[in-house]
Design an enzyme around this catalytic site. Structure first.
Site, PDB file in Angstrom:
ATOM      1  N   CYS B  98      34.191  38.098  44.051  1.00 18.37           N
ATOM      2  CA  CYS B  98      34.843  39.455  44.109  1.00 18.37           C
ATOM      3  C   CYS B  98      35.747  39.641  42.834  1.00 18.37           C
ATOM      4  CB  CYS B  98      35.592  39.307  45.310  1.00 18.37           C
ATOM      5  SG  CYS B  98      36.537  40.680  45.567  1.00 18.37           S
ATOM      6  N   CYS B 101      39.236  41.886  43.785  1.00 13.47           N
ATOM      7  CA  CYS B 101      40.264  40.970  44.332  1.00 13.47           C
ATOM      8  C   CYS B 101      39.695  39.557  44.556  1.00 13.47           C
ATOM      9  CB  CYS B 101      40.882  41.878  45.702  1.00 13.47           C
ATOM     10  SG  CYS B 101      39.592  42.457  46.794  1.00 13.47           S
ATOM     11  N   SER B 102      39.691  39.038  45.824  1.00 17.28           N
ATOM     12  CA  SER B 102      39.092  37.840  46.031  1.00 17.28           C
ATOM     13  C   SER B 102      38.478  37.695  47.356  1.00 17.28           C
ATOM     14  CB  SER B 102      40.279  36.657  45.739  1.00 17.28           C
ATOM     15  OG  SER B 102      40.930  36.898  44.592  1.00 17.28           O
ATOM     16  N   CYS B 103      37.615  38.498  47.633  1.00 14.20           N
ATOM     17  CA  CYS B 103      36.921  38.656  49.015  1.00 14.20           C
ATOM     18  C   CYS B 103      36.112  37.484  48.953  1.00 14.20           C
ATOM     19  CB  CYS B 103      36.120  39.688  49.215  1.00 14.20           C
ATOM     20  SG  CYS B 103      37.160  41.100  49.236  1.00 14.20           S
TER      21      CYS B 103
END
Lengths: 232, 190, 232, 190
Positions: B98, B101-103
């Protein structure tokens, strides 16, 4: 937002550093931030994931790179708690000082004086995501698998999920996911604006030119509003 | 980030203010720690992968509709409203990121490792996936295509790794023990 | 290089902060950095401005944002001095420790193990810039004032002077400046590759879409290799 | 940047190592400080602007070929191999930036102020020049066009501001004293 968070394809961040036997939380404060996030959601301060992601995008860029994942969360949550008036910065600084900390240490939070989303109301309780949005979304998908599409060329000051590296690029639709809430408006309390979501595949060459690694491609999940038909 | 003391104190102060207001219980932190250490983690995804390896009908359902297929496991953990499982083959290697962000699919993989959230991985894996994979010890044949899934909306991705050649005869639980988190992100092969 | 230095159009950096009665140098160390830069140039370690700019682009991104202008220079110069073998990092750290500093404090420099430019030789002494380059550059300019041009869509891992915000954009040539050394190759010791330089004007709308301020435009000085003709 | 002590010590150490090797003299720092405090600075550009205001032939030469026109002043300072001077009018306002680094016409303006080199100005002025100019106190009429010169190569830009209405009868030296650095960057009007 053309912010520091939009990292895809950027150079200069060095090697990927892995930890052996990495714990889930590296310190108790990281779990505290997680708990505070949940409380802020339960209290209605974090209205939806889009608003929360945008709050993280808005933090101090140096903190974004330097404070780690939970440091970024901390900045985003503090931003929203202060914007909502739930936490006063003077109280927060007093609580930090009471614990022996420096209340003026550089903080990540960047609350707006007039947050864009202060009047935000969900369109319908529980209607945030796929199932409900699909149900209320009548028109059919504009693109079918196999369609060639071109992404929007320009960015925006607000929240968006079209990364800079994939702007003004042609790709192929490989999946259609039904209608989802549109983050670009939902993050700002400007409506859920549900629309079809597509997985679009871009060749490495299309994204990175001659320097692309051969035989590589990238997929992105993109909202209908980001896409234009490519006329053959 | 050598010194995270300011963030630690700020988080503690924020927690205290919310507890004072009755918006947060003092036990919430321990509950978070317990949840993501004990119940939500890559052991869940590993069970899904092992079942797909032994049960062709489940595998077909999993690849057709990941969300529906994992419903029978009743995982908790969130961040997985729609799950898409992508299969590695002899000619295609999948890897998940991701960049914005950091999905990450918490329900099946737990919370992401630090490197997944750091700028280096997020910036590089879309642009030079072969080089990054090589640094992880995954050396792909030239003719193996690489597909990088950048999770830019609410769809979450999990990689179905290829079953190890030497795993004949193992039962589902033993197979699950062979499945690593990194293989389900796509930065390891088994 | 799609690095942290490419700041045009980025969001999140807040208000422009001005100082009243700002001194030319804020501290003596800033002037020291300036003097060290001159010495590194005289010693042939900094071969040309393009190589120096690229060394600054390659420093640690956190330092780029956090160490200020002369901190960035410091990082770039240290990078080149270490790559050239003129300064050894152990000696540098010893000299810092001898002054009571922490030799392990985060440094901005990011020397490559095998710098791309180590074999760099200028094509001809003093031939770096306009006059000389023009003289050796026979062909005429490809574009004339008024020509519509489109910029290259993709970035590069190396040095370039086409900012990300102006990629895949159409503009109008408003000036032709003769032939100049090409930074994209010159920074890496890959030849001076002199070529025509154009001032190209882009409308705000072309760069920023609907959010552009009305009646604004941006000009960039772009090398011929960045540009394609737009067929009307 | 609250504490620049590590950079200060590192610069001092680097300087010492180069002095040891005979690559740098101990006096070089003071020479740099003297040069850019006393001889190279916006007072040079101010002289150019004042002359353009009083001498129409010079102004024509300056706008046609800035490099040649300023040669007669014999400024030192570097970073100004090709100078282009752009004129503000009732209908066009010019402003200069370097988004990729901090290019600036040293010979006529000296070393740039901190804000010119900081991320805020570099990122914003190309995207929202009217808003940035308003923050500097320059409120432009809607019908005044704004042209932002992003110095992406070796051409250096200087703005020729409009002559103040109340400057009738002043001589060239008195006019030069009225010209500010900011006006020659384009973030002030006189």
């Amino acid at each position: 937002m053309d912010g520091i968070h939009d990292l895809g394809g950027k150079h200069g961040f060095g090697a990927v550093i892995r930890e052996t036997d990495e714990p889930v939380f590296h310190a108790r404060w990281e779990a505290r931030v997680f708990a505070v996030m949940r409380a802020a959601s339960a209290a209605g301060v974090i209205r939806n994931a889009d608003q929360f992601r945008h709050a993280i995008e808005r933090i101090d860029p140096l903190a974004y790179l330097g404070h780690g994942y939970y440091g970024r969360w901390l900045g985003g949550i503090e931003t929203l708690l202060r914007e909502a008036g739930v936490v006063d910065v003077a109280d927060l600084e007093a609580a930090i000082a009471a614990r022996g900390g420096d209340p003026r240490a550089p903080a990540a939070a960047r609350p707006d004086r007039q947050p864009a989303h202060i009047d935000y109301q969900p369109a319908a309780p529980g209607s945030r995501r796929e199932g409900q949005a699909s149900a209320r979304f009548a028109p059919g998908a504009r693109f079918a698998p196999g369609a060639r599409v071109r992404t929007r060329a320009t960015g925006t000051a607000g929240h968006t999920r079209l990364p800079a590296y994939a702007r003004a690029r042609c790709g192929t639709v490989i999946a259609v996911h039904g209608a989802w809430v549109f983050p670009d408006s939902n993050a700002h309390g400007a409506g859920e604006n549900p629309q079809h979501l597509y997985t679009v595949e871009f060749s490495g060459r299309e994204l990175w030119g001659d320097e692309a690694e051969p035989g590589t491609c990238v997929t992105l999940d993109l909202f209908e509003q980001y896409l234009q038909e490519v006329t053959p | 980030m050598s010194d995270d003391q300011p963030q630690a104190l700020r988080a503690e102060a924020l927690e205290a203010l919310l507890i004072e207001q009755g918006l947060l219980s003092a036990e919430a932190v321990d509950e978070v720690i317990a949840t993501y250490n004990e119940r939500v983690g890559p052991m869940n995804g590993a069970r899904v992968v092992a079942r797909a390896w032994v049960d062709p009908a489940f595998k077909a359902r999993l690849l057709a509709d990941g969300t529906a297929a994992i419903a029978e496991f009743a995982f908790e953990g969130g961040q997985t409203e729609k799950l898409v499982v992508v299969e590695n083959t002899d000619t295609l290697h999948n890897v998940v990121v991701c960049t914005l962000c950091s999905c990450y699919p918490w329900a099946v993989l737990g919370l992401p490792p630090k490197w997944y959230k750091d700028p280096a991985y997020r910036s590089r894996v879309v642009r030079e996936p072969r080089r990054v994979l090589a640094e992880f010890g995954v050396h792909l044949a030239e003719q193996t295509r690489v597909r990088v899934w950048d999770s830019s909306a609410e769809v979450r991705y999990m990689v179905l790794p290829q079953r190890p050649a030497d795993s004949e005869g193992l039962d589902e639980a033993a197979l699950a023990a062979r499945v690593s988190r990194d293989a389900m992100i796509g930065v390891a092969v088994l």
